[in-house]
Scaffold this motif. Structure first.
Motif, PDB file in Angstrom:
ATOM      1  N   ASN A  58       4.988  15.275  -3.512  1.00  0.00           N
ATOM      2  CA  ASN A  58       3.901  14.727  -4.312  1.00  0.00           C
ATOM      3  C   ASN A  58       3.613  13.290  -3.892  1.00  0.00           C
ATOM      4  N   VAL A  59       2.344  12.941  -3.786  1.00  0.00           N
ATOM      5  CA  VAL A  59       1.961  11.573  -3.428  1.00  0.00           C
ATOM      6  C   VAL A  59       2.207  10.667  -4.630  1.00  0.00           C
ATOM      7  N   LEU A  60       3.013   9.633  -4.422  1.00  0.00           N
ATOM      8  CA  LEU A  60       3.304   8.670  -5.477  1.00  0.00           C
ATOM      9  C   LEU A  60       2.436   7.423  -5.379  1.00  0.00           C
ATOM     10  N   GLY A  61       2.054   7.086  -4.173  1.00  0.00           N
ATOM     11  CA  GLY A  61       1.243   5.896  -3.983  1.00  0.00           C
ATOM     12  C   GLY A  61       0.992   5.630  -2.522  1.00  0.00           C
ATOM     13  N   ALA A  62       0.206   4.596  -2.290  1.00  0.00           N
ATOM     14  CA  ALA A  62      -0.136   4.235  -0.914  1.00  0.00           C
ATOM     15  C   ALA A  62      -0.402   2.740  -0.859  1.00  0.00           C
ATOM     16  N   VAL A  63      -0.130   2.177   0.288  1.00  0.00           N
ATOM     17  CA  VAL A  63      -0.381   0.759   0.520  1.00  0.00           C
ATOM     18  C   VAL A  63      -1.033   0.619   1.888  1.00  0.00           C
ATOM     19  N   GLN A  64      -1.990  -0.279   1.962  1.00  0.00           N
ATOM     20  CA  GLN A  64      -2.667  -0.507   3.236  1.00  0.00           C
ATOM     21  C   GLN A  64      -1.707  -1.202   4.186  1.00  0.00           C
ATOM     22  N   GLY A  65      -1.655  -0.700   5.413  1.00  0.00           N
ATOM     23  CA  GLY A  65      -0.781  -1.278   6.430  1.00  0.00           C
ATOM     24  C   GLY A  65       0.538  -0.548   6.522  1.00  0.00           C
ATOM     25  N   HIS A  66       1.343  -0.989   7.476  1.00  0.00           N
ATOM     26  CA  HIS A  66       2.653  -0.371   7.698  1.00  0.00           C
ATOM     27  C   HIS A  66       3.793  -1.346   7.433  1.00  0.00           C
ATOM     28  N   ASP A  67       3.477  -2.552   7.077  1.00  0.00           N
ATOM     29  CA  ASP A  67       4.510  -3.561   6.842  1.00  0.00           C
ATOM     30  C   ASP A  67       4.853  -3.575   5.356  1.00  0.00           C
ATOM     31  N   LEU A  68       6.079  -3.226   5.023  1.00  0.00           N
ATOM     32  CA  LEU A  68       6.495  -3.176   3.628  1.00  0.00           C
ATOM     33  C   LEU A  68       7.282  -4.410   3.210  1.00  0.00           C
TER      34      LEU A  68
END
Length: 74
Positions: A12-22
């Motif tokens: 299940n998709v919980l969330g998303a953030v733009q970019g690959h740097d966390l």
């Protein structure tokens, strides 16, 4: 556009953030996003116009579609 999508153990998709740097470092302070065991991060390319989608259901539907396409690649 690069996006990191987070899923739970059931996919299940919980969330998303733009970019690959966390993680981010600013003024000597560093913050890192981390997730509980079993959660997965998927670093993928999505359509650039995804940032303009205001409808939550449409946003999640498009995230799932991109995620499925990414997972089908060899």
């Amino acid at each position: 556009m690069k996006m990191t999508i987070v899923t739970d153990v059931h996919g299940n998709v919980l969330g998303a953030v733009q970019g690959h740097d966390l993680s981010e470092k600013k003024d000597g302070v560093e913050a890192t996003v981390s997730f509980s065991p079993g959660h997965a991060t998927h670093m993928i390319e999505v359509d650039d116009d995804l940032t303009t989608v205001d409808d939550v259901d449409e946003f999640q539907q498009r995230l799932r579609r991109h995620l499925q396409q990414h997972q089908q690649k060899p």
